[in-house]
Design a protein around this motif. Structure first.
Motif, PDB file in Angstrom:
ATOM      1  N   ILE A 196       6.755  15.154  -4.371  1.00  0.00           N
ATOM      2  CA  ILE A 196       6.439  16.441  -3.737  1.00  0.00           C
ATOM      3  C   ILE A 196       7.720  17.200  -3.436  1.00  0.00           C
ATOM      4  O   ILE A 196       7.831  18.399  -3.725  1.00  0.00           O
ATOM      5  N   ILE A 197       8.695  16.522  -2.863  1.00  0.00           N
ATOM      6  CA  ILE A 197       9.968  17.176  -2.537  1.00  0.00           C
ATOM      7  C   ILE A 197      10.652  17.689  -3.798  1.00  0.00           C
ATOM      8  O   ILE A 197      11.200  18.798  -3.825  1.00  0.00           O
ATOM      9  N   LEU A 198      10.632  16.905  -4.853  1.00  0.00           N
ATOM     10  CA  LEU A 198      11.335  17.278  -6.084  1.00  0.00           C
ATOM     11  C   LEU A 198      10.565  18.279  -6.952  1.00  0.00           C
ATOM     12  O   LEU A 198      11.132  18.849  -7.881  1.00  0.00           O
ATOM     13  N   SER A 199       9.310  18.502  -6.624  1.00  0.00           N
ATOM     14  CA  SER A 199       8.479  19.388  -7.440  1.00  0.00           C
ATOM     15  C   SER A 199       8.874  20.854  -7.257  1.00  0.00           C
ATOM     16  O   SER A 199       9.601  21.215  -6.338  1.00  0.00           O
ATOM     17  N   ASP A 200       8.320  21.679  -8.137  1.00  0.00           N
ATOM     18  CA  ASP A 200       8.526  23.126  -8.047  1.00  0.00           C
ATOM     19  C   ASP A 200       7.410  23.798  -7.251  1.00  0.00           C
ATOM     20  O   ASP A 200       7.374  25.035  -7.170  1.00  0.00           O
ATOM     21  N   LYS A 201       6.519  23.041  -6.689  1.00  0.00           N
ATOM     22  CA  LYS A 201       5.403  23.608  -5.914  1.00  0.00           C
ATOM     23  C   LYS A 201       5.937  24.388  -4.719  1.00  0.00           C
ATOM     24  O   LYS A 201       6.977  24.042  -4.154  1.00  0.00           O
ATOM     25  N   THR A 202       5.198  25.386  -4.327  1.00  0.00           N
ATOM     26  CA  THR A 202       5.583  26.130  -3.123  1.00  0.00           C
ATOM     27  C   THR A 202       5.125  25.399  -1.873  1.00  0.00           C
ATOM     28  O   THR A 202       5.794  25.444  -0.852  1.00  0.00           O
ATOM     29  N   ASP A 203       3.973  24.732  -1.943  1.00  0.00           N
ATOM     30  CA  ASP A 203       3.485  23.956  -0.791  1.00  0.00           C
ATOM     31  C   ASP A 203       3.956  22.514  -0.948  1.00  0.00           C
ATOM     32  O   ASP A 203       3.504  21.786  -1.825  1.00  0.00           O
ATOM     33  N   LYS A 204       4.873  22.126  -0.103  1.00  0.00           N
ATOM     34  CA  LYS A 204       5.452  20.780  -0.173  1.00  0.00           C
ATOM     35  C   LYS A 204       5.006  19.932   1.018  1.00  0.00           C
ATOM     36  O   LYS A 204       5.739  19.071   1.488  1.00  0.00           O
ATOM     37  N   THR A 205       3.781  20.158   1.467  1.00  0.00           N
ATOM     38  CA  THR A 205       3.239  19.424   2.602  1.00  0.00           C
ATOM     39  C   THR A 205       2.754  18.055   2.150  1.00  0.00           C
ATOM     40  O   THR A 205       2.005  17.933   1.180  1.00  0.00           O
ATOM     41  N   PHE A 206       3.170  17.032   2.872  1.00  0.00           N
ATOM     42  CA  PHE A 206       2.730  15.664   2.585  1.00  0.00           C
ATOM     43  C   PHE A 206       1.337  15.461   3.168  1.00  0.00           C
ATOM     44  O   PHE A 206       1.042  15.930   4.267  1.00  0.00           O
ATOM     45  N   TYR A 255       0.829  -1.206   0.000  1.00  0.00           N
ATOM     46  CA  TYR A 255       0.000   0.000   0.000  1.00  0.00           C
ATOM     47  C   TYR A 255       0.870   1.267   0.000  1.00  0.00           C
ATOM     48  O   TYR A 255       0.612   2.209  -0.743  1.00  0.00           O
ATOM     49  N   LEU A 256       1.908   1.284   0.815  1.00  0.00           N
ATOM     50  CA  LEU A 256       2.774   2.461   0.890  1.00  0.00           C
ATOM     51  C   LEU A 256       3.608   2.657  -0.372  1.00  0.00           C
ATOM     52  O   LEU A 256       4.002   3.784  -0.686  1.00  0.00           O
ATOM     53  N   GLU A 257       3.866   1.585  -1.112  1.00  0.00           N
ATOM     54  CA  GLU A 257       4.567   1.723  -2.385  1.00  0.00           C
ATOM     55  C   GLU A 257       3.739   2.536  -3.376  1.00  0.00           C
ATOM     56  O   GLU A 257       4.274   3.148  -4.298  1.00  0.00           O
ATOM     57  N   LYS A 258       2.418   2.531  -3.182  1.00  0.00           N
ATOM     58  CA  LYS A 258       1.526   3.299  -4.056  1.00  0.00           C
ATOM     59  C   LYS A 258       1.224   4.685  -3.490  1.00  0.00           C
ATOM     60  O   LYS A 258       1.065   5.635  -4.246  1.00  0.00           O
ATOM     61  N   THR A 259       1.105   4.790  -2.180  1.00  0.00           N
ATOM     62  CA  THR A 259       0.518   5.991  -1.584  1.00  0.00           C
ATOM     63  C   THR A 259       1.469   6.847  -0.758  1.00  0.00           C
ATOM     64  O   THR A 259       1.070   7.923  -0.309  1.00  0.00           O
ATOM     65  N   ASP A 260       2.687   6.409  -0.537  1.00  0.00           N
ATOM     66  CA  ASP A 260       3.562   7.152   0.358  1.00  0.00           C
ATOM     67  C   ASP A 260       4.880   7.522  -0.310  1.00  0.00           C
ATOM     68  O   ASP A 260       5.063   8.643  -0.767  1.00  0.00           O
ATOM     69  N   TRP A 261       5.810   6.600  -0.347  1.00  0.00           N
ATOM     70  CA  TRP A 261       7.178   6.904  -0.751  1.00  0.00           C
ATOM     71  C   TRP A 261       7.274   7.639  -2.084  1.00  0.00           C
ATOM     72  O   TRP A 261       7.891   8.715  -2.139  1.00  0.00           O
ATOM     73  N   PRO A 262       6.717   7.110  -3.160  1.00  0.00           N
ATOM     74  CA  PRO A 262       6.906   7.797  -4.453  1.00  0.00           C
ATOM     75  C   PRO A 262       6.228   9.163  -4.500  1.00  0.00           C
ATOM     76  O   PRO A 262       6.750  10.093  -5.112  1.00  0.00           O
ATOM     77  N   ILE A 263       5.096   9.273  -3.847  1.00  0.00           N
ATOM     78  CA  ILE A 263       4.372  10.554  -3.850  1.00  0.00           C
ATOM     79  C   ILE A 263       5.154  11.609  -3.082  1.00  0.00           C
ATOM     80  O   ILE A 263       5.300  12.747  -3.526  1.00  0.00           O
ATOM     81  N   ARG A 264       5.693  11.233  -1.935  1.00  0.00           N
ATOM     82  CA  ARG A 264       6.451  12.187  -1.132  1.00  0.00           C
ATOM     83  C   ARG A 264       7.751  12.596  -1.830  1.00  0.00           C
ATOM     84  O   ARG A 264       8.165  13.750  -1.749  1.00  0.00           O
ATOM     85  N   ILE A 265       8.363  11.655  -2.518  1.00  0.00           N
ATOM     86  CA  ILE A 265       9.568  11.992  -3.290  1.00  0.00           C
ATOM     87  C   ILE A 265       9.228  13.038  -4.349  1.00  0.00           C
ATOM     88  O   ILE A 265       9.939  14.034  -4.510  1.00  0.00           O
TER      89      ILE A 265
END
Length: 176
Positions: free
Chosen positions: A66-76, A54-64
């Motif tokens: 978010i961190i790498l994005s250009d978004k200003t809001d990087k809240t998980f 479940y976390l392989e789909k919903t946690d680790w890749p998504i949070r990575i």
């Protein structure tokens, strides 16, 4: 990526082993061993594999991302740590092992495709409980999360034999 001193190399080296370790530990065991837990509000090996998938789909890749994005809001977003219970009711352990293995391979390929320099590893996201966290911290947490759950599975499997070891229990710290 081949440099063994490289942080990403070390993370990927371990993360790629977890599916094999789980398969070696759990594949072919009787369902009772797979679905036995340590008591109320604890998880069986089956539950743990479901959680990892479940976390392989919903946690680790998504949070990575978010961190790498250009978004200003990087809240998980917060993670539902028990969603896997409902999702896996009809599944068999082999299905979960296959699902986890496939998802993990995809996530590792995704990691390998990124140029994760030391500067990039210092980029931050916002954890809903902890506040600022770096990509480096997230990746190492992913590894330790795997280790924590491997330890949990081994402990649950060992405790199923607690009554059968007799006096050797004194030497078997996993049973205490």
């Amino acid at each position: 990526m081949e440099n063994p001193s490289n942080t990403i190399y070390k993370v990927i080296q371990f993360l790629s082993k977890t599916p094999t370790i789980l398969r070696m530990l759990l594949s072919g065991l009787e369902e009772q061993s797979i679905k036995t837990n340590e008591g109320p509000n604890t998880w069986s090996p089956f539950d743990v594999v479901g959680h990892l998938a479940y976390l392989e789909k919903t946690d680790w890749p998504i949070r990575i991302e978010i961190i790498l994005s250009d978004k200003t809001d990087k809240t998980f977003a917060p993670i539902n740590r028990i969603a896997h219970f409902e999702l896996n009711v009809e599944k068999h352990i082999e299905q979960l092992l296959n699902e986890f293995e496939t998802l993990r391979k995809e996530n590792i390929q995704n990691l390998k495709s990124k140029d994760l320099t030391e500067a990039v590893l210092s980029k931050e996201g916002i954890h809903p409980s902890f506040g600022k966290v770096t990509l480096n911290q997230l990746l190492h947490t992913w590894v330790v999360h795997d280790l924590t759950h491997l330890n949990q599975i081994i402990r649950v499997l060992a405790k199923q034999r607690k009554r059968d070891v007799g006096p050797w229990i004194e030497y078997l710290s996993v049973l205490k």
